[in-house]
Write a protein that holds these residues in place. Structure first.
Motif, short mmCIF file in Angstrom:
data_model
loop_
_atom_site.label_atom_id
_atom_site.label_comp_id
_atom_site.label_asym_id
_atom_site.label_seq_id
_atom_site.Cartn_x
_atom_site.Cartn_y
_atom_site.Cartn_z
N ALA A 155 0.83 -1.21 0.00
CA ALA A 155 0.00 0.00 0.00
C ALA A 155 0.86 1.25 0.00
O ALA A 155 0.58 2.22 -0.71
N GLY A 156 1.91 1.24 0.80
CA GLY A 156 2.79 2.41 0.88
C GLY A 156 3.53 2.70 -0.40
O GLY A 156 3.84 3.87 -0.70
N LYS A 157 3.85 1.67 -1.18
CA LYS A 157 4.54 1.87 -2.45
C LYS A 157 3.60 2.31 -3.56
O LYS A 157 4.05 2.67 -4.65
N GLY A 158 2.30 2.23 -3.32
CA GLY A 158 1.34 2.63 -4.33
C GLY A 158 0.82 1.50 -5.19
O GLY A 158 0.21 1.75 -6.24
N CYS A 159 1.02 0.24 -4.78
CA CYS A 159 0.49 -0.89 -5.54
C CYS A 159 -1.04 -0.83 -5.53
O CYS A 159 -1.65 -0.45 -4.54
N ASP A 160 -1.64 -1.21 -6.64
CA ASP A 160 -3.09 -1.28 -6.73
C ASP A 160 -3.63 -2.62 -6.26
O ASP A 160 -4.78 -2.73 -5.85
N GLY A 161 -2.81 -3.64 -6.35
CA GLY A 161 -3.20 -4.98 -5.94
C GLY A 161 -1.98 -5.79 -5.58
O GLY A 161 -0.84 -5.33 -5.71
N VAL A 162 -2.22 -7.02 -5.11
CA VAL A 162 -1.13 -7.91 -4.72
C VAL A 162 -1.38 -9.30 -5.26
O VAL A 162 -2.52 -9.72 -5.48
N GLU A 163 -0.27 -10.03 -5.45
CA GLU A 163 -0.30 -11.43 -5.85
C GLU A 163 0.46 -12.24 -4.81
O GLU A 163 1.67 -12.43 -4.92
N PRO A 164 -0.22 -12.73 -3.77
CA PRO A 164 0.47 -13.56 -2.78
C PRO A 164 0.67 -14.98 -3.35
O PRO A 164 -0.29 -15.66 -3.70
N ASP A 165 1.91 -15.43 -3.39
CA ASP A 165 2.24 -16.72 -4.00
C ASP A 165 2.35 -17.81 -2.93
O ASP A 165 2.40 -17.54 -1.74
N ASN A 166 2.38 -19.05 -3.40
CA ASN A 166 2.58 -20.23 -2.55
C ASN A 166 1.49 -20.35 -1.49
O ASN A 166 1.77 -20.58 -0.31
N VAL A 167 0.26 -20.21 -1.93
CA VAL A 167 -0.87 -20.29 -1.01
C VAL A 167 -1.61 -21.62 -1.18
O VAL A 167 -2.83 -21.70 -1.03
N ASP A 168 -0.84 -22.66 -1.47
CA ASP A 168 -1.40 -24.00 -1.63
C ASP A 168 -0.46 -25.03 -1.00
O ASP A 168 -0.22 -26.09 -1.56
N GLY A 169 0.05 -24.73 0.20
CA GLY A 169 1.03 -25.60 0.84
C GLY A 169 0.45 -26.77 1.61
O GLY A 169 1.20 -27.59 2.11
#
Length: 293
Positions: A155-169
């Motif tokens: 949020a602080g860098k100004g990203c509009d969205g995020v892609e959290p990876d490795n969410v199937d462990g």
């Protein structure tokens, strides 16, 4: 994650992008501008704040290593949270792009600046084929606190969205060496989506095909690797039916060469299934790129 992540990407990060592409020649990177102001803080009640809504027809570019090529005429750029400067994000915004920031939410990478914040008890087995990277115990309060700080960074860098990876462990999908259940994964992934939304960030569901239907209501779009290669694209019906983008990347060499029109058939299948498909190098370094129309 099938192929993206790992210490092997570090060496590639030092290299500039180049190579063939079906797109027009890239333009020079814009002169850096001051970083945008951080997104609004969550309200005390936890009510989600206004955020960007991706559209099913949005074109995209995915590059996690090398100097980001800002010259593609696409709606969405998916780039690394830690390695991308705020000035690059600001220049993409100035060109009318939306920026999605990638980070691993399910693994600890020993080259990241916040790696020391993970406790030994937070970590499980190494990720197969990715030296320096280990699965995380997604039940850990410490792990969740670290991921919350990463969302604050986005949020602080100004990203509009995020892609959290490795969410199937969770077992049996991956061998994390931790007693993770499907219910643990659902709870963690929903936690990530809720915390992203609280900070005005759109959030992608990365792979985790076994839980797509259950998680589609919580996520704004999906990012997939190789669903055509593995015959899994039909699993995104819940996203497609809801008008949420499914951004897919394919790596097989035959799609790059298009021998016998195999890439043409890939693109026809992608369009029929409502996906936005790119053919990319596994290193995601922009050394080549083919975009399905």
């Amino acid at each position: 994650m099938r192929v993206v992540a790992g210490a092997a990407l570090l060496a590639l990060a030092a290299c500039g992008a180049g190579g063939e592409d079906e797109e027009p020649a890239p333009v020079a990177t814009a002169t850096p501008t001051p970083a945008p102001a951080p997104s609004p803080s969550p309200t005390p009640s936890g009510t989600p704040v206004a955020r960007w809504t991706p559209h099913a027809g949005d074109g995209w570019h995915w590059q996690l290593t090398g100097t980001v090529n800002t010259g593609y005429d696409v709606a969405i750029y998916d780039i690394d949270l830690f390695d991308t400067r705020p000035a690059t994000i600001a220049s993409l915004h100035a060109a009318g792009r939306r920026v999605v920031c990638y980070f691993s939410a399910g693994s600890a990478e020993n080259w990241r600046s916040d790696y020391a914040a993970f406790a030994p008890a937070d970590m499980g087995n190494p990720l197969d084929g990715w030296p320096g990277e280990r699965w995380l115990d997604i039940r850990s309060a410490n792990v969740r606190a670290i991921m919350t700080r990463r969302l604050e960074l986005a949020a602080g860098k100004g990203c509009d969205g995020v892609e959290p990876d490795n969410v199937d462990g969770f077992e049996p999908d991956n061998r994390a060496g931790l007693p993770l259940t499907a219910a643990d994964q659902l709870a963690y992934n929903r936690f990530l989506a809720e915390e992203a939304h609280r900070r005005g960030l759109a959030v992608a569901l990365k792979n985790d095909l076994a839980q797509v239907s259950a998680l589609a209501p919580s996520f704004d779009f999906a990012v997939n690797e190789q669903c055509h290669e593995y015959g899994e694209c039909g699993g995104y019906a819940a996203f497609v039916a809801a008008g949420k983008p499914v951004l897919n990347a394919e790596y097989a060499a035959r799609y790059r060469t298009n021998a016998g029109g195999v890439r043409d058939r890939l693109c026809a299948a992608s369009a029929a299934e409502g996906l936005r498909t790119l053919v990319l190098p596994e290193a995601l370094d922009d050394s080549f790129r083919f975009a399905c129309p």
